[in-house]
Design an enzyme around this catalytic site. Structure first.
Site, mmCIF file in Angstrom:
data_model
loop_
_atom_site.group_PDB
_atom_site.id
_atom_site.type_symbol
_atom_site.label_atom_id
_atom_site.label_comp_id
_atom_site.label_asym_id
_atom_site.label_seq_id
_atom_site.Cartn_x
_atom_site.Cartn_y
_atom_site.Cartn_z
ATOM 1 N N TYR A 155 0.848 -1.208 0.000
ATOM 2 C CA TYR A 155 0.000 0.000 0.000
ATOM 3 C C TYR A 155 0.880 1.254 0.000
ATOM 4 O O TYR A 155 0.503 2.300 -0.531
ATOM 5 C CB TYR A 155 -0.967 -0.031 1.191
ATOM 6 C CG TYR A 155 -2.206 0.812 0.974
ATOM 7 C CD1 TYR A 155 -3.094 0.525 -0.053
ATOM 8 C CD2 TYR A 155 -2.477 1.899 1.792
ATOM 9 C CE1 TYR A 155 -4.216 1.305 -0.263
ATOM 10 C CE2 TYR A 155 -3.604 2.681 1.588
ATOM 11 C CZ TYR A 155 -4.465 2.376 0.565
ATOM 12 O OH TYR A 155 -5.576 3.158 0.368
ATOM 13 N N LYS A 162 -3.243 8.418 2.774
ATOM 14 C CA LYS A 162 -4.464 8.217 3.578
ATOM 15 C C LYS A 162 -4.282 8.775 4.993
ATOM 16 O O LYS A 162 -5.236 9.265 5.598
ATOM 17 C CB LYS A 162 -4.853 6.733 3.633
ATOM 18 C CG LYS A 162 -5.296 6.150 2.292
ATOM 19 C CD LYS A 162 -6.486 6.867 1.693
ATOM 20 C CE LYS A 162 -7.063 6.131 0.499
ATOM 21 N NZ LYS A 162 -8.025 6.956 -0.250
HETATM 22 P P1 NAD Z 1 -12.286 3.616 -8.395
HETATM 23 O O1 NAD Z 1 -11.143 3.409 -9.338
HETATM 24 O O2 NAD Z 1 -13.594 3.115 -8.819
HETATM 25 O O3 NAD Z 1 -12.395 5.135 -7.951
HETATM 26 C C1 NAD Z 1 -11.303 5.996 -7.897
HETATM 27 C C2 NAD Z 1 -11.747 7.266 -8.588
HETATM 28 O O4 NAD Z 1 -10.740 8.273 -8.487
HETATM 29 C C3 NAD Z 1 -12.027 7.063 -10.084
HETATM 30 O O5 NAD Z 1 -13.340 7.464 -10.385
HETATM 31 C C4 NAD Z 1 -11.029 7.986 -10.748
HETATM 32 O O6 NAD Z 1 -11.554 8.550 -11.930
HETATM 33 C C5 NAD Z 1 -10.853 9.026 -9.654
HETATM 34 N N1 NAD Z 1 -9.681 9.866 -9.877
HETATM 35 C C6 NAD Z 1 -8.374 9.502 -9.898
HETATM 36 N N2 NAD Z 1 -7.595 10.565 -10.186
HETATM 37 C C7 NAD Z 1 -8.446 11.630 -10.329
HETATM 38 C C8 NAD Z 1 -8.265 13.004 -10.651
HETATM 39 N N3 NAD Z 1 -7.040 13.516 -10.880
HETATM 40 N N4 NAD Z 1 -9.361 13.800 -10.732
HETATM 41 C C9 NAD Z 1 -10.600 13.300 -10.523
HETATM 42 N N5 NAD Z 1 -10.832 12.013 -10.228
HETATM 43 C C10 NAD Z 1 -9.766 11.179 -10.132
HETATM 44 O O7 NAD Z 1 -11.812 2.873 -7.039
HETATM 45 P P2 NAD Z 1 -12.452 2.882 -5.573
HETATM 46 O O8 NAD Z 1 -11.849 1.705 -4.916
HETATM 47 O O9 NAD Z 1 -13.914 3.011 -5.652
HETATM 48 O O10 NAD Z 1 -11.798 4.166 -4.905
HETATM 49 C C11 NAD Z 1 -12.556 5.195 -4.301
HETATM 50 C C12 NAD Z 1 -11.915 5.628 -2.990
HETATM 51 O O11 NAD Z 1 -12.050 4.590 -2.035
HETATM 52 C C13 NAD Z 1 -10.430 5.927 -3.086
HETATM 53 O O12 NAD Z 1 -10.112 7.013 -2.248
HETATM 54 C C14 NAD Z 1 -9.803 4.659 -2.531
HETATM 55 O O13 NAD Z 1 -8.492 4.858 -2.031
HETATM 56 C C15 NAD Z 1 -10.794 4.376 -1.431
HETATM 57 N N6 NAD Z 1 -10.759 3.025 -0.876
HETATM 58 C C16 NAD Z 1 -10.835 1.934 -1.683
HETATM 59 C C17 NAD Z 1 -10.781 0.681 -1.138
HETATM 60 C C18 NAD Z 1 -10.855 -0.552 -2.019
HETATM 61 O O14 NAD Z 1 -10.448 -1.627 -1.576
HETATM 62 N N7 NAD Z 1 -11.351 -0.471 -3.232
HETATM 63 C C19 NAD Z 1 -10.694 0.502 0.257
HETATM 64 C C20 NAD Z 1 -10.625 1.633 1.056
HETATM 65 C C21 NAD Z 1 -10.657 2.897 0.493
#
Ligand code: NAD
Length: 260
Positions: A155, A162
């Site tokens: 990570y 984060k």
């Molecule tokens: P995802 O890829 O579906 O979403 C990530 C989003 O970030 C995408 O829509 C992407 O277009 C957007 N993004 C990236 N760079 C960008 C920019 N410069 N401008 C605008 N948008 C931008 O994946 P996700 O897992 O749904 O991620 C959403 C959030 O949840 C993130 O913060 C991620 O770290 C967090 N998260 C995810 C998990 C997991 O296991 N999937 C767990 C905990 C937290």
């Protein structure tokens, strides 16, 4: 009773129907909110527009959170369309793929700056603009992960981002509390999404997460969405500056009991 009836909210970070932001959008739509979305680039616009239609979202606009001019344009359009805003959900993160495997100590300055800018500073930049459209009772929410407070293999720099995001949540809660705006974070357990596919050995992380969770399973996009709907609703009116774990109880345990 619909939790979010009459409320208008932005949900930033839908890439496709696997996105956590889409889980949040479905829950908030079910609870009666009117929603606005962004998309990053034309390729994702094709995926986001049909989803926006499913929930009758009146705002679907381009936004790269790394670009201040686009940020200003986006929030100007929101103001034009709605005048005011009740909630903001920030579900955005980005890091170079090479930085999400191997040794954390090899993180470059460029990778560090990019990850922190897009994954942490962008929440502050959104909050600045969103707060101007909010009245007392407004709410903001972002998405974090356990790597903020524990060293999770692969990570790496995203864990540092984060940690900055969770600290930013507390400082924003401090600043915006006196004007009646709440700011919280959800720390979600691992879920298979586009962003997650960039993390080295993600399958192993999912296996460990389900074995180590009190519920003995990983969580769903819907479960995160439902917790998010609560946190941006008036039911959470006394909750701010909080990191709320939606991880099946993994974070309270000693980890994966099957691990060496
Ligand atoms: P995802 O890829 O579906 O979403 C990530 C989003 O970030 C995408 O829509 C992407 O277009 C957007 N993004 C990236 N760079 C960008 C920019 N410069 N401008 C605008 N948008 C931008 O994946 P996700 O897992 O749904 O991620 C959403 C959030 O949840 C993130 O913060 C991620 O770290 C967090 N998260 C995810 C998990 C997991 O296991 N999937 C767990 C905990 C937290």
């Amino acid at each position: 009773m619909a939790l979010l009836k009459g409320k208008k909210g932005l949900i930033l970070g839908i890439a496709n129907d696997k996105s956590i932001a889409w889980g949040v959008a479905r829950s908030c739509h079910r609870e009666g909110a009117e929603l606005g979305f962004n998309y990053l680039g034309e390729a994702l616009e094709k995926r986001v527009r049909p989803l926006a239609e499913q929930v009758n979202a009146p705002i679907v606009e381009p936004l790269d959170v790394g670009d201040d001019a686009q940020m200003d344009d986006f929030f100007a359009k929101v103001e034009q369309q709605w005048g005011e805003l009740d909630f903001l959900v920030h579900s955005i993160a980005y890091a170079n793929k090479d930085a999400l495997k191997g040794n954390f100590r090899d993180t470059t300055r460029e990778d560090f700056q990019l990850a922190l800018d897009i994954s942490a500073y962008s929440f502050i930049a959104c909050a600045q603009r969103a707060a101007k459209l909010m009245r007392p009772g407004g709410a903001m929410l972002t998405m974090s992960y356990l790597g903020a407070v524990r060293a999770v293999p692969n990570y790496n720099v995203m864990g540092v981002a984060k940690a900055a995001l969770e600290a930013s949540t507390r400082y924003l809660a401090h600043d915006l509390g006196p004007i009646g705006i709440r700011v919280n974070a959800i720390s979600a357990g691992p879920i298979r999404t586009l962003a997650a596919s960039g993390i080295g050995d993600f399958r192993k992380l999912m296996d460990k997460a389900s074995r180590g969770a009190m519920l003995k399973r990983t969580v769903t996009q819907e479960e995160v969405g439902n917790a998010a709907a609560y946190l941006v609703s008036d039911w959470a009116s006394g909750v701010t500056g909080e990191v709320h774990y939606v991880d099946g109880g993994f974070s309270i345990g000693a980890g994966d009991p099957g691990a060496e």
